[in-house]
Design an enzyme around this catalytic site. Structure first.
Site, PDB file in Angstrom:
ATOM      1  N   HIS A 133      18.566  -7.386   5.904  1.00 21.92           N
ATOM      2  CA  HIS A 133      18.589  -9.043   6.051  1.00 21.92           C
ATOM      3  C   HIS A 133      20.354  -9.671   5.021  1.00 21.92           C
ATOM      4  CE1 HIS A 133      13.967  -9.069   5.167  1.00 21.92           C
ATOM      5  NE2 HIS A 133      14.070 -10.013   6.410  1.00 21.92           N
ATOM      6  N   ARG A 186      17.452  -6.667  16.039  1.00 26.57           N
ATOM      7  CA  ARG A 186      17.334  -5.340  15.667  1.00 26.57           C
ATOM      8  C   ARG A 186      17.838  -4.134  16.834  1.00 26.57           C
ATOM      9  NH1 ARG A 186      13.423  -5.439  11.170  1.00 26.57           N
ATOM     10  NH2 ARG A 186      12.615  -6.902  12.257  1.00 26.57           N
ATOM     11  N   SER A 219      10.955  -5.063   6.140  1.00 28.24           N
ATOM     12  CA  SER A 219      10.527  -5.154   4.722  1.00 28.24           C
ATOM     13  C   SER A 219       9.265  -4.791   4.427  1.00 28.24           C
ATOM     14  CB  SER A 219       9.850  -6.549   4.821  1.00 28.24           C
ATOM     15  OG  SER A 219      11.326  -7.855   4.500  1.00 28.24           O
ATOM     16  N   LYS A 276       0.842 -17.053   6.371  1.00 23.80           N
ATOM     17  CA  LYS A 276       1.013 -15.933   6.069  1.00 23.80           C
ATOM     18  C   LYS A 276       1.244 -14.908   4.579  1.00 23.80           C
ATOM     19  CE  LYS A 276       4.564 -13.021   8.484  1.00 23.80           C
ATOM     20  NZ  LYS A 276       5.477 -13.804   9.036  1.00 23.80           N
TER      21      LYS A 276
END
Ligand code: ADP
Length: 166
Positions: free
Chosen positions: A18, A91, A129, A42
């Site tokens: 990030h 990514r 993460s 979430k």
């Protein structure tokens, strides 16, 4: 006209991947707002306040970066910030399906918005993460993957001693 770009995400927690995207965005745009999502649907490991603290810990030497938070529609947040630029990190090919879906939906909701995809340094391609949390939970050091403040917060969250501190 100065250009404000918004980089939204969960940042649960913020990783060096990030941070790499934040730094790239700061080199490209006049003003970058790192927007922490506050999505009650979430379940996050870290609170919004903790995730804001993570962002603050890495942007102090980036004069054109700010932190914010949003709930609800991202496009509404963009409008309140007078921004039409969304930053997302890409990514690997595996990110594309989801990212394109979101970019397409955001464009339908707000025709003027442009999503700009930035690619991180190759060393961060497989960093996420969730992998960082799993590694920390299983007792390994995470200093290679997250900034120092985040590493401390992870250790605290998962009840680990600070004996891996660098
Ligand atoms: P979200 O729940 O909105 O996907 P994330 O924090 O998982 O929030 O990701 C925010 C953005 O950062 C996404 O565009 C994601 O692809 C990107 N991102 C996540 N990890 C990395 C990384 N290691 N390198 C580059 N971009 C990343």
């Amino acid at each position: 006209m100065s250009q404000t770009a918004v980089y939204p995400g969960s940042f649960d927690p913020l990783t060096k991947g990030h941070l790499d995207i934040i730094q790239r965005a700061c080199r490209l745009f006049d003003h970058v707002i790192v927007a922490v999502s506050n999505n009650p649907g979430k379940q996050a490991t870290f609170s919004v306040a903790e995730r804001i603290q993570m962002v603050e810990s890495v942007i102090h030497d980036l004069p054109n970066a700010d932190v914010g938070t949003f709930a609800g529609l991202l496009v509404d947040y963009l409008k309140t910030k007078k921004s039409r630029l969304l930053i997302r990190g890409l990514r690997a090919v595996s990110d594309m399906e989801y990212e394109f879906q979101m970019a397409d939906m955001n464009r339908r909701l707000y025709r003027e918005v442009e999503t700009v995809f930035l690619m991180p340094d190759a060393q961060y391609t497989y960093l996420s993460s969730s992998v960082v949390k799993e590694v920390c939970r299983r007792g390994a050091s995470v200093h290679a993957f997250v900034p120092p403040t985040v590493a401390r917060m992870l250790r605290r969250k998962f009840g680990r001693k600070d004996n891996n501190k660098r």
